[in-house]
Design an enzyme around this catalytic site. Structure first.
Site, mmCIF file in Angstrom:
data_model
loop_
_atom_site.group_PDB
_atom_site.id
_atom_site.type_symbol
_atom_site.label_atom_id
_atom_site.label_comp_id
_atom_site.label_asym_id
_atom_site.label_seq_id
_atom_site.Cartn_x
_atom_site.Cartn_y
_atom_site.Cartn_z
ATOM 1 N N TYR A 126 0.958 -1.069 0.149
ATOM 2 C CA TYR A 126 -0.170 -0.183 -0.001
ATOM 3 C C TYR A 126 0.521 1.460 0.052
ATOM 4 O O TYR A 126 1.764 1.392 0.180
ATOM 5 C CB TYR A 126 -1.053 -0.108 1.450
ATOM 6 C CG TYR A 126 -1.567 1.182 1.759
ATOM 7 C CD1 TYR A 126 -3.200 1.924 0.664
ATOM 8 C CD2 TYR A 126 -1.441 2.529 2.283
ATOM 9 C CE1 TYR A 126 -3.758 2.525 0.524
ATOM 10 C CE2 TYR A 126 -1.740 3.439 2.503
ATOM 11 C CZ TYR A 126 -3.235 3.557 1.681
ATOM 12 O OH TYR A 126 -4.005 4.626 2.108
ATOM 13 N N HIS A 127 0.579 1.831 -0.417
ATOM 14 C CA HIS A 127 1.703 3.407 -0.659
ATOM 15 C C HIS A 127 1.027 4.346 -0.053
ATOM 16 O O HIS A 127 -0.086 5.134 -0.135
ATOM 17 C CB HIS A 127 1.445 4.127 -2.578
ATOM 18 C CG HIS A 127 2.341 4.763 -3.145
ATOM 19 N ND1 HIS A 127 2.497 5.752 -2.014
ATOM 20 C CD2 HIS A 127 3.363 4.654 -3.817
ATOM 21 C CE1 HIS A 127 3.780 6.371 -2.942
ATOM 22 N NE2 HIS A 127 4.306 5.201 -3.557
ATOM 23 N N GLY A 128 1.643 4.642 0.992
ATOM 24 C CA GLY A 128 1.568 6.298 1.975
ATOM 25 C C GLY A 128 2.013 7.154 1.145
ATOM 26 O O GLY A 128 2.438 7.358 -0.198
#
Length: 400
Positions: A126-128
Site C-alpha cells: 500500500y502506497h502512503g
C-alpha cells in the site's frame, strides 16, 4: 577495519561541510531580512528554554544512532571484508536508514520470514503519502538477509536533482513490465505499489486505489513467482497531504500527471510493516483473479492492523504501549495467505466437520488445529484460560 573507520570519518567530514555551507547561507539570509536576529537567539530565555534542550535532544539521538550502528557493526564489517568497498558502503547506508526508522518511528517488521532468502518474489504494498516505510523495509531486509528490493518508481522521482543516483544505487527503476519479469526470473525481489501516485495523493481512510491495473499480476504469472502483500501500519499518520483544494489538485493531476500537492508530516508515529504470507498462483490463474486475491489480502491487512480513522496522537502513543495484542483467528489453509483466508463472522461453514457440534456458550470460538491453549484478559485484572477441545472443533474459556 581501518578502511571502515576512514570511510566513516570521511562521511562525517562531508556531512559537516554540507551543514556548514547551509548554516552560512541561512545566516546570510537572516542578516539581510532580520538584522536583529542574533539578539533574539542569544537572549537568556531562548538559550535556557529552547537552544540547550534542543542540543541535548540532538546529542541523545546522535548517541542512539551511533549505538545502533555499533550493534550492526558485524554486518558492516562483513560487507567491507568479504565483498567489496561498494558493498560496505551499502551496508553502512542501510544501517543508518535502519537506525533512523528505529529512533524516529520505533520501526518494526512483522512477518519478515515470509520473504524468501533466495528466489524471485513480487512485493505488493500500500502506497502512503511518502513510501518512507519501504526505505526502512529495504534497509532492514538488506541487513538481515543481504537482499535488495528493486522498487518500481514513477519516472518523475528519478528526475529529482541529486537523488537519481541514490535510487539507482538501490535498484529502483521505472519499468517496463518486461524488465520486471526479467528481474523476477533472475531471482530478484521486486516491489510495486499498484496504486502509485494516485493512491499516495488521493487515498482516504486507507482506501486501496488500484483502478484496473493488472500489470503486476501479469508479471508475476509470467515469471511464475509468488506475490507477497505488505502493509505498514500508521504510514499515513507519518506524512499526509493537505486536504485544502484536494479536488483542484486531483483535476490538475488527471490532466497533466504532475504530482503537485502540499504535504506535511514527519511525525514520530509508530510504524510497523506487516508482511503477509506468499500468494501462489498456477497456470490456470487469470490476472483478474490474482489481482482480486492480492487486493483482498492488502485490504484485510489494513482492516486487521490499522486504526481508522487514523490519529497522529494515538499513533504516537503506540510507541509507548507495550501491551501485546493477541489475535485469535483461523489458521490459513494450505495454498492461501493468512490475510486472504481470514473469515468474517457469519461466514458459511460448509463442509466444516464442527458445524453441528454443540455450542452452548457464547465464549466458544473457532480456531485452527495448531492452537492448544492461551491465557487471555477479559476485563481489568480478571483473566481466563482458553483450552482447546479434544475434538479440535474449538475451545472453551474458563475464568481463573
Amino acid at each position: 577495519m581501518n578502511l571502515v573507520f576512514q570511510w566513516i570519518s570521511y562521511f562525517f567530514q562531508y556531512m559537516i561541510g554540507v551543514g556548514k555551507y547551509y548554516l552560512e547561507w541561512i545566516f546570510s539570509v537572516l542578516d539581510y531580512y532580520v538584522p536583529g536576529w542574533k539578539l533574539v537567539i542569544l537572549s537568556p530565555f531562548v538559550i535556557t528554554f529552547i537552544i540547550l534542550p534542543i542540543l541535548v535532544i540532538i546529542y541523545l539521538y546522535t548517541s542512539a544512532l551511533l549505538l545502533h550502528l555499533y550493534r550492526r557493526r558485524h554486518k558492516i564489517y562483513e560487507g567491507y571484508h568479504n565483498h567489496s568497498l561498494m558493498e560496505g558502503h551499502k551496508k553502512m547506508i542501510a544501517a543508518m536508514w535502519s537506525g533512523h526508522g528505529w529512533i524516529w518511528h520505533g520501526y518494526e517488521i512483522k512477518g519478515l520470514e515470509n520473504i524468501p532468502d533466495k528466489g524471485g518474489a513480487l512485493i505488493v504494498y500500500y502506497h502512503g503519502a511518502i513510501p518512507i516505510d519501504m526505505y526502512y523495509l529495504n534497509a532492514n531486509l538488506y541487513i538481515e538477509k543481504s537482499r535488495t528490493l528493486c522498487s518500481i518508481m514513477d519516472s518523475f522521482v528519478l528526475q529529482i536533482p541529486g537523488l537519481k543516483k541514490f535510487f539507482q544505487f538501490w535498484g529502483c527503476f521505472p519499468g517496463p513490465r518486461d524488465r520486471v519479469v526479467e528481474l523476477l526470473r533472475a531471482g530478484e525481489l521486486v516491489s510495486v505499489a499498484p496504486g502509485g501516485v494516485r493512491e499516495a495523493f488521493f487515498s482516504e481512510n486507507y482506501s486501496v486505489l488500484w483502478g484496473k491495473r493488472q500489470g503486476f499480476a501479469k508479471a508475476a504469472l509470467e515469471a511464475n513467482v509468488p506475490i507477497i502483500p505488505v502493509f505498514t501500519e500508521n504510514v499515513r499518520e507519518a506524512f499526509e497531504y493537505m486536504q485544502t483544494g484536494k479536488g483542484l489538485f486531483k483535476r490538475f493531476y488527471e490532466k497533466t500527471r504532475l504530482p503537485l500537492r502540499p504535504i506535511y508530516g514527519g511525525f514520530p508515529v509508530k510504524l510497523t510493516s506487516h508482511i503477509g504470507k506468499p500468494i501462489y498462483s498456477n497456470p490456470a490463474t487469470s490476472p483478474d483473479e490474482l489481482v482480486a486475491t492480492t487486493r483482498k489480502a492488502i485490504e484485510l491487512l489494513i482492516k486487521r492492523y490499522q486504526r481508522r480513522p487514523g490519529s497522529i496522537f494515538l499513533s504516537f502513543c503506540q510507541r509507548f504501549n507495550t501491551k501485546k495484542e493477541t489475535h485469535l483467528m483461523r489458521q490459513p489453509q494450505e495454498g492461501f495467505s493468512d490475510a486472504s483466508d481470514i473469515s468474517s463472522e457469519g461466514d458459511s461453514a460448509e463442509n466444516d466437520p464442527c458445524k453441528n457440534k454443540d455450542s452452548r456458550t457464547k465464549r466458544d470460538y473457532r480456531v485452527g488445529t495448531k492452537f492448544v491453549s492461551a491465557k487471555i484478559t477479559i476485563s481489568g485484572n480478571s483473566s481466563a484460560r482458553a483450552q482447546k477441545r479434544s475434538d479440535g472443533c474449538g475451545f472453551d474459556v474458563k475464568e481463573d
